[in-house]
Design a protein around this motif. Structure first.
Motif, PDB file in Angstrom:
ATOM      1  N   PRO A  42      99.448  37.554 -28.731  1.00  0.00           N
ATOM      2  CA  PRO A  42      98.044  37.291 -28.350  1.00  0.00           C
ATOM      3  C   PRO A  42      97.515  38.270 -27.313  1.00  0.00           C
ATOM      4  O   PRO A  42      96.312  38.559 -27.279  1.00  0.00           O
ATOM      5  CB  PRO A  42      98.111  35.868 -27.799  1.00  0.00           C
ATOM      6  CG  PRO A  42      99.250  35.237 -28.518  1.00  0.00           C
ATOM      7  CD  PRO A  42     100.271  36.325 -28.661  1.00  0.00           C
ATOM      8  N   HIS A  43      98.411  38.807 -26.463  1.00  0.00           N
ATOM      9  CA  HIS A  43      97.994  39.729 -25.409  1.00  0.00           C
ATOM     10  C   HIS A  43      97.701  41.127 -25.943  1.00  0.00           C
ATOM     11  O   HIS A  43      97.086  41.941 -25.243  1.00  0.00           O
ATOM     12  CB  HIS A  43      99.064  39.808 -24.321  1.00  0.00           C
ATOM     13  CG  HIS A  43      99.274  38.512 -23.591  1.00  0.00           C
ATOM     14  ND1 HIS A  43      98.316  37.961 -22.774  1.00  0.00           N
ATOM     15  CD2 HIS A  43     100.315  37.642 -23.592  1.00  0.00           C
ATOM     16  CE1 HIS A  43      98.758  36.809 -22.280  1.00  0.00           C
ATOM     17  NE2 HIS A  43      99.971  36.589 -22.766  1.00  0.00           N
ATOM     18  N   THR A  44      98.153  41.438 -27.150  1.00  0.00           N
ATOM     19  CA  THR A  44      97.848  42.733 -27.755  1.00  0.00           C
ATOM     20  C   THR A  44      96.828  42.594 -28.888  1.00  0.00           C
ATOM     21  O   THR A  44      95.880  43.376 -28.979  1.00  0.00           O
ATOM     22  CB  THR A  44      99.117  43.399 -28.300  1.00  0.00           C
ATOM     23  OG1 THR A  44      99.762  42.522 -29.250  1.00  0.00           O
ATOM     24  CG2 THR A  44     100.092  43.714 -27.180  1.00  0.00           C
ATOM     25  N   VAL A  45      97.001  41.601 -29.733  1.00  0.00           N
ATOM     26  CA  VAL A  45      96.099  41.421 -30.872  1.00  0.00           C
ATOM     27  C   VAL A  45      94.702  41.006 -30.415  1.00  0.00           C
ATOM     28  O   VAL A  45      93.694  41.496 -30.941  1.00  0.00           O
ATOM     29  CB  VAL A  45      96.668  40.388 -31.867  1.00  0.00           C
ATOM     30  CG1 VAL A  45      95.664  40.110 -32.989  1.00  0.00           C
ATOM     31  CG2 VAL A  45      97.990  40.878 -32.444  1.00  0.00           C
ATOM     32  N   GLY A  46      94.621  40.115 -29.418  1.00  0.00           N
ATOM     33  CA  GLY A  46      93.329  39.660 -28.921  1.00  0.00           C
ATOM     34  C   GLY A  46      92.449  40.800 -28.434  1.00  0.00           C
ATOM     35  O   GLY A  46      91.303  40.956 -28.894  1.00  0.00           O
ATOM     36  N   PRO A  47      92.939  41.646 -27.496  1.00  0.00           N
ATOM     37  CA  PRO A  47      92.139  42.791 -27.051  1.00  0.00           C
ATOM     38  C   PRO A  47      91.799  43.768 -28.173  1.00  0.00           C
ATOM     39  O   PRO A  47      90.698  44.317 -28.201  1.00  0.00           O
ATOM     40  CB  PRO A  47      93.043  43.461 -26.002  1.00  0.00           C
ATOM     41  CG  PRO A  47      93.893  42.364 -25.483  1.00  0.00           C
ATOM     42  CD  PRO A  47      94.167  41.485 -26.680  1.00  0.00           C
ATOM     43  N   LEU A  48      92.743  43.981 -29.119  1.00  0.00           N
ATOM     44  CA  LEU A  48      92.466  44.884 -30.228  1.00  0.00           C
ATOM     45  C   LEU A  48      91.347  44.353 -31.124  1.00  0.00           C
ATOM     46  O   LEU A  48      90.482  45.105 -31.596  1.00  0.00           O
ATOM     47  CB  LEU A  48      93.729  45.115 -31.063  1.00  0.00           C
ATOM     48  CG  LEU A  48      94.766  46.069 -30.464  1.00  0.00           C
ATOM     49  CD1 LEU A  48      96.022  46.094 -31.311  1.00  0.00           C
ATOM     50  CD2 LEU A  48      94.189  47.488 -30.336  1.00  0.00           C
ATOM     51  N   LEU A  49      91.340  43.044 -31.350  1.00  0.00           N
ATOM     52  CA  LEU A  49      90.258  42.443 -32.135  1.00  0.00           C
ATOM     53  C   LEU A  49      88.921  42.579 -31.413  1.00  0.00           C
ATOM     54  O   LEU A  49      87.883  42.839 -32.044  1.00  0.00           O
ATOM     55  CB  LEU A  49      90.561  40.968 -32.417  1.00  0.00           C
ATOM     56  CG  LEU A  49      91.656  40.690 -33.446  1.00  0.00           C
ATOM     57  CD1 LEU A  49      91.956  39.199 -33.515  1.00  0.00           C
ATOM     58  CD2 LEU A  49      91.253  41.203 -34.828  1.00  0.00           C
ATOM     59  N   TYR A  50      88.939  42.418 -30.093  1.00  0.00           N
ATOM     60  CA  TYR A  50      87.702  42.553 -29.333  1.00  0.00           C
ATOM     61  C   TYR A  50      87.149  43.972 -29.432  1.00  0.00           C
ATOM     62  O   TYR A  50      85.970  44.170 -29.743  1.00  0.00           O
ATOM     63  CB  TYR A  50      87.927  42.188 -27.862  1.00  0.00           C
ATOM     64  CG  TYR A  50      86.663  42.341 -27.035  1.00  0.00           C
ATOM     65  CD1 TYR A  50      85.749  41.301 -26.955  1.00  0.00           C
ATOM     66  CD2 TYR A  50      86.371  43.537 -26.374  1.00  0.00           C
ATOM     67  CE1 TYR A  50      84.568  41.443 -26.221  1.00  0.00           C
ATOM     68  CE2 TYR A  50      85.199  43.689 -25.651  1.00  0.00           C
ATOM     69  CZ  TYR A  50      84.313  42.641 -25.574  1.00  0.00           C
ATOM     70  OH  TYR A  50      83.144  42.801 -24.865  1.00  0.00           O
ATOM     71  N   VAL A  51      88.014  44.973 -29.154  1.00  0.00           N
ATOM     72  CA  VAL A  51      87.518  46.353 -29.177  1.00  0.00           C
ATOM     73  C   VAL A  51      87.209  46.806 -30.597  1.00  0.00           C
ATOM     74  O   VAL A  51      86.340  47.664 -30.804  1.00  0.00           O
ATOM     75  CB  VAL A  51      88.517  47.334 -28.502  1.00  0.00           C
ATOM     76  CG1 VAL A  51      88.704  46.987 -27.039  1.00  0.00           C
ATOM     77  CG2 VAL A  51      89.851  47.370 -29.231  1.00  0.00           C
ATOM     78  N   GLY A  52      87.892  46.233 -31.593  1.00  0.00           N
ATOM     79  CA  GLY A  52      87.624  46.619 -32.967  1.00  0.00           C
ATOM     80  C   GLY A  52      86.347  46.023 -33.519  1.00  0.00           C
ATOM     81  O   GLY A  52      85.518  46.727 -34.103  1.00  0.00           O
ATOM     82  N   VAL A  53      86.169  44.718 -33.322  1.00  0.00           N
ATOM     83  CA  VAL A  53      85.005  44.029 -33.892  1.00  0.00           C
ATOM     84  C   VAL A  53      83.769  44.197 -33.011  1.00  0.00           C
ATOM     85  O   VAL A  53      82.711  44.649 -33.469  1.00  0.00           O
ATOM     86  CB  VAL A  53      85.305  42.534 -34.106  1.00  0.00           C
ATOM     87  CG1 VAL A  53      84.054  41.811 -34.611  1.00  0.00           C
ATOM     88  CG2 VAL A  53      86.452  42.357 -35.094  1.00  0.00           C
ATOM     89  N   PHE A  54      83.893  43.841 -31.743  1.00  0.00           N
ATOM     90  CA  PHE A  54      82.717  43.832 -30.874  1.00  0.00           C
ATOM     91  C   PHE A  54      82.401  45.205 -30.284  1.00  0.00           C
ATOM     92  O   PHE A  54      81.270  45.692 -30.372  1.00  0.00           O
ATOM     93  CB  PHE A  54      82.898  42.796 -29.759  1.00  0.00           C
ATOM     94  CG  PHE A  54      82.943  41.386 -30.269  1.00  0.00           C
ATOM     95  CD1 PHE A  54      81.783  40.725 -30.632  1.00  0.00           C
ATOM     96  CD2 PHE A  54      84.154  40.724 -30.413  1.00  0.00           C
ATOM     97  CE1 PHE A  54      81.821  39.425 -31.121  1.00  0.00           C
ATOM     98  CE2 PHE A  54      84.207  39.430 -30.906  1.00  0.00           C
ATOM     99  CZ  PHE A  54      83.035  38.781 -31.262  1.00  0.00           C
ATOM    100  N   SER A  55      83.412  45.839 -29.668  1.00  0.00           N
ATOM    101  CA  SER A  55      83.154  47.111 -28.999  1.00  0.00           C
ATOM    102  C   SER A  55      82.958  48.264 -29.969  1.00  0.00           C
ATOM    103  O   SER A  55      82.456  49.326 -29.566  1.00  0.00           O
ATOM    104  CB  SER A  55      84.301  47.448 -28.041  1.00  0.00           C
ATOM    105  OG  SER A  55      84.401  46.474 -27.038  1.00  0.00           O
ATOM    106  N   SER A  56      83.353  48.087 -31.207  1.00  0.00           N
ATOM    107  CA  SER A  56      83.185  49.150 -32.196  1.00  0.00           C
ATOM    108  C   SER A  56      82.098  48.806 -33.199  1.00  0.00           C
ATOM    109  O   SER A  56      81.028  49.418 -33.206  1.00  0.00           O
ATOM    110  CB  SER A  56      84.514  49.419 -32.911  1.00  0.00           C
ATOM    111  OG  SER A  56      85.505  49.833 -31.994  1.00  0.00           O
ATOM    112  N   ALA A  57      82.342  47.795 -34.040  1.00  0.00           N
ATOM    113  CA  ALA A  57      81.381  47.466 -35.092  1.00  0.00           C
ATOM    114  C   ALA A  57      80.026  47.044 -34.524  1.00  0.00           C
ATOM    115  O   ALA A  57      78.977  47.596 -34.879  1.00  0.00           O
ATOM    116  CB  ALA A  57      81.955  46.369 -35.986  1.00  0.00           C
TER     117      ALA A  57
END
Length: 279
Positions: A200-215
């Motif tokens: 959760p400590h790696t996947v959670g931030p990656l999902l945030y930067v991938g979906v919100f901070s990128s898309a």
């Protein structure tokens, strides 16, 4: 404004996973996730405009290099050795570069917007200097200056985007192309550094930067550039250090003292003054 707030969270997320996910691997998966997130909305337009995308592949590749590949890799590299607050503060230098690009391109900035930009820039300089105009930059800070230059160049390039290319098609093509550009470096990183554990400590931030901070954020920023221009959008970008400092305090426990609060007031004042200027 949407992009600025969302990107503020990305600096905190990037700093939070700096010790668990190698920078190149984080950026590679960021764009894979972003491409997956935007595909349901952009695939049809991208397919319809595939000939147009091939025609302007050189321009799209250049925009991808600065805005997707270089910028985000430099940000994640900086996260290894500098704080989230410093990352946000230094990135606030990019609107100055955007304004210089705009002026070189013949755009008139206006006295009010220029004064607002200078006031906010002064606040940023004091913030980085911890309340003074003396600087002691580390390696991470220098990486972030490179990121600021790269992002400003990307923002300037957006003004030259062929009008016939749809926003979603452009977004998807840059995400996919950015992942392809990073693939060789990703393979080297896997070989040398090994992979990272999916928690959760790696996947959670990656999902945030991938979906919100990128898309989400890149779509909002690209739209803002097309509507009001890079220099004007850049004034609002000065809000980012304030947002990052607040999130850094709440989520990472990074200190925000009286000097920082005073500098944030200067930044907010400059943003308010410059953003109300007439075009």
């Amino acid at each position: 404004m949407v992009a600025t707030v969302v990107w503020s969270g990305s600096f905190v997320a990037t700093r939070g996973m700096a010790d668990t996910v190698p920078p190149v691997q984080a950026v590679f998966w960021r764009w894979i996730i972003a491409a997956v997130a935007v595909t349901p909305f952009a695939a049809r337009q991208a397919w319809q405009q595939r000939a147009l995308l091939r025609k302007h592949l050189g321009y799209i590749s250049l925009a991808t290099l600065f805005g997707v590949t270089l910028y985000n890799t430099l940000v994640h590299q900086a996260g290894l050795t500098t704080s989230a607050s410093n990352m946000g503060m230094i990135m606030a230098a990019s609107p100055v570069i955007m304004a210089l690009y705009a002026r070189l391109g013949g755009e008139r900035l206006g006295a009010r917007r220029s004064c607002g930009m200078l006031l906010a820039a002064f606040g940023v300089l004091l913030l980085v200097g911890d309340g003074s105009l003396g600087f002691d930059f580390g390696a991470g800070d220098l990486w972030m200056f490179g990121a600021a230059l790269s992002f400003a160049t990307y923002s300037a390039l957006l003004k030259r985007k062929p009008a016939e290319i749809g926003g979603l098609a452009f977004l998807l093509s840059t995400f996919v192309l950015g992942a392809l550009m990073l693939a060789p470096a990703y393979a080297v990183s896997l070989t040398v550094q090994g992979g990272f554990e999916a928690t959760p400590h790696t996947v959670g931030p990656l999902l945030y930067v991938g979906v919100f901070s990128s898309a989400v954020a890149f779509f909002a920023w690209n739209k803002a550039i097309s509507l009001i221009g890079a220099a004007r959008a850049g004034v609002v970008y000065y809000l980012q250090p304030v947002c990052v400092a607040v999130l850094g305090l709440l989520l990472l426990g990074e200190r925000t003292g009286p000097a920082q609060l005073l500098c944030m007031a200067l930044i907010l004042g400059g943003v308010a003054f410059g953003s109300t200027a007439r075009r």
